[in-house]
Design an enzyme around this catalytic site. Structure first.
Site, PDB file in Angstrom:
ATOM      1  N   THR A 153       0.924  -1.112   0.000  1.00  0.00           N
ATOM      2  CA  THR A 153       0.000   0.000   0.000  1.00  0.00           C
ATOM      3  C   THR A 153       0.961   1.158   0.000  1.00  0.00           C
ATOM      4  OG1 THR A 153      -1.655  -1.300   1.144  1.00  0.00           O
ATOM      5  CG2 THR A 153      -1.708   1.051   1.595  1.00  0.00           C
ATOM      6  N   SER A 176      -7.189  -1.597   6.683  1.00  0.00           N
ATOM      7  CA  SER A 176      -6.418  -1.183   7.868  1.00  0.00           C
ATOM      8  C   SER A 176      -5.772   0.175   7.651  1.00  0.00           C
ATOM      9  CB  SER A 176      -5.307  -2.201   8.150  1.00  0.00           C
ATOM     10  OG  SER A 176      -5.843  -3.463   8.387  1.00  0.00           O
TER      11      SER A 176
END
Ligand code: GLY
Length: 569
Positions: free
Chosen positions: A379, A451
């Site tokens: 990410t 998350s």
């Protein structure tokens, strides 16, 4: 000859005036990233120096932090294809100069043809290769819709903001050593998971400094420049995406693309000591975990315990264990399932959660489960501050490194493998080892639980920290440690980012540490009953500190763990 001399003189003049104006000259074939900048006006930190540089150049041209965020994300989609994207999704958290806090959710969604058991074989066994690799792993991309949703807060025209990305894709840039390693390592997967070889595949091995040109991607970016979001979700790009799905047994349809909508959501906001924290709400678990953990430790004065002593690591670990147990049980897309957020972050609930905490003795995830409620880490993160006082934190993702490794043939961009962030079956760990429940089960149109924790901290109502990181389920715990390091341990920002990190996520019941984590602390934790597992690097945190009343108030730090770069002026 005369012409050459005049040209040479002109070049020198240009260089001199550029140096005087403080602008950096960045050659995409010859560049160096800076890990720390201390500046007056504005800064951008991201996973790639060329992307940070493109962001700062737009700030200098009169853009604000949102303009810079758009430029930087688009540039990352080209120069950092492992996670930068237009085929994935993300979250933006911003504190605007007028005092407003906003978030934009452009998380991917499950296609209409997706279903709860789509990754189970006829015996009910999970087939994780299908949720992680190739066409069926892709959620409907949200990034391009998110960029246009954020244009509402930008100052400059989109055409200007997308131009650096178009040039980097069309003319190419020099790849880094780690990118060369990644592309060589993934060569077979890029061949197996694609219907025609993408730009990332070449006959001879890649090496640092090789030029990566992405012509198909440049053309897709031009369609977005000319047609807006429709240049991605409709017309030729949509045709190419749907054709790719048909060839590879994927399920994203024209209607899925056309129906995709980003959403502005109310930020998670709370006070930790004298600081005000702003972070991402569901469908990210990040803001809730941040609030739960910080509130569970707030009264226990971690700052009085030695940094990364067994005592302080245990306190954070036990708070994390409890927060991640709640994540697994309760959290999912609140547009689809009822999530008891108010209770989960309430003082009374969090106080009760820590009742069975015993200093010096390890908790146990078999006995400590979710609380009773009545109701690849690839990410990438961008932190930005501008001269007007706008702060932006964006975390965006393809999920795993290079997402599904499937490139839309003819369109040149990688599709995410975000479907793996759903719980494919209750109790079955995903690629980050995280388990989930019905709250995060797959349903058409639903957003998978994330998350990602883009976060802004205010001090006396002004931006003080802009922070975030990649790292799958380790994202919230990395952000928490960076905040605790800054707020409770008064560390310099480079130490807050670069000191060793650790992580606990309820299941597996282990404390994961980086290699340079203190060995004596690890031994002491083992004596308390903890299982310690040394793992690779945790996160790549991008942090900006803004200090009031200083000559150079802005310090931007790019994590030592990657090729990340900080730029400012
Ligand atoms: N795909 C990583 C996350 O959203 O948490």
């Amino acid at each position: 000859m005369k012409y050459k001399v005049i040209c040479g003189l002109l070049m020198k003049l240009l260089l001199f005036s550029t140096l005087l104006s403080g602008a950096q000259i960045t050659d995409p074939f010859n560049y160096l990233g800076q890990k720390k900048v201390t500046v007056n006006k504005g800064a951008v930190v991201s996973a790639h120096p060329l992307a940070s540089n493109a962001g700062v150049r737009i700030l200098k041209q009169g853009g604000n932090a949102i303009d810079a965020a758009i430029v930087t994300q688009l540039a990352l989609a080209v120069v950092y294809p492992g996670a930068g994207n237009i085929g994935g999704g993300g979250f933006m958290v911003a504190h605007l100069k007028n005092g407003r806090n906003i978030t934009i959710d452009y998380r991917e969604t499950a296609p209409a043809k997706a279903g709860r058991d789509m990754y189970l074989d006829k015996n009910g066994n999970p087939q994780l290769n299908l949720s992680q690799d190739g066409h069926l792993a892709c959620g409907v991309p949200g990034t391009v819709a998110g960029l246009f949703a954020s244009m509402k807060y930008a100052k400059l025209p989109f055409k200007k903001l997308i131009q650096p990305a178009i040039e980097l894709a069309e003319k190419g840039f020099a790849i880094t050593a780690s990118q060369a390693d990644d592309l060589n390592e993934l060569k077979n997967e890029f061949i197996q998971l694609n219907t025609s070889p993408p730009a990332f595949v070449k006959k001879t091995p890649w090496k640092a400094g090789d030029t990566l040109i992405q012509k198909d991607l440049a053309n897709t970016l031009k369609r977005i420049r000319d047609l807006g979001a429709k240049g991605f979700y409709e017309g030729r790009t949509a045709n190419l995406i749907v054709a790719e799905m048909t060839k590879g047994k994927g399920i994203i349809s024209y209607q899925d693309l056309k129906n995709y909508k980003p959403v502005e959501r109310k930020a998670i906001e709370f006070d930790y000591k004298s600081f005000h924290i702003i972070s991402m709400p569901l469908p990210s678990s990040g803001g809730i975990i941040l609030q739960q953990v910080l509130k569970m430790i707030e009264k226990r004065n971690i700052g009085a315990m030695k940094f990364q002593s067994a005592e302080s690591v245990q306190l954070l670990t036990e708070a994390e264990r409890r927060a991640y147990a709640d994540r697994a049980k309760y959290l999912g897309d609140a547009d689809f399932v009822k999530v008891p957020v108010k209770v989960l972050v309430s003082d009374a609930y969090l106080e009760a959660r820590m009742k069975d905490y015993t200093a010096g003795r390890a908790g146990n995830s078999e006995t400590i489960k979710e609380g009773i409620v009545k109701e690849s880490e690839e990410t990438t993160h961008i932190s930005i501050i501008d001269a007007e006082g706008n702060a932006v934190a964006i975390t965006t993702t393809l999920n795993g490194s290079y997402g599904s490794r499937t490139v839309v043939s003819g369109a040149g961009f990688i599709l995410n493998n975000e479907m793996d962030d759903f719980s494919v079956k209750p109790g079955v760990p995903n690629m980050y080892g995280a388990v989930g429940s019905g709250a995060n089960a797959i349903a058409p149109g639903k957003r998978m639980l994330s998350s990602m924790t883009p976060t802004i901290v205010l001090k006396n109502n002004h931006p003080y920290l802009v922070v975030g990181t990649p790292g799958g389920t380790t994202i919230p715990t990395s952000v928490i440690q960076s905040l605790v390091n800054m707020i409770d341990y008064n560390m310099k920002p480079e130490d807050a980012v670069n000191k060793p990190k650790f992580h606990h996520q309820w299941l597996p019941d282990e404390i994961f540490t980086e290699k340079d984590f203190d060995a004596a602390t690890a031994r002491r934790l083992q004596e308390m009953g903890y299982k310690i597992t040394i793992r690779g690097e945790i996160g790549r945190t991008e942090l900006i500190e803004i200090k009031a009343g200083k000559a150079k108030p802005i310090t931007a730090i790019a994590d030592k763990r990657g090729n990340d770069g900080a730029e400012g002026y």
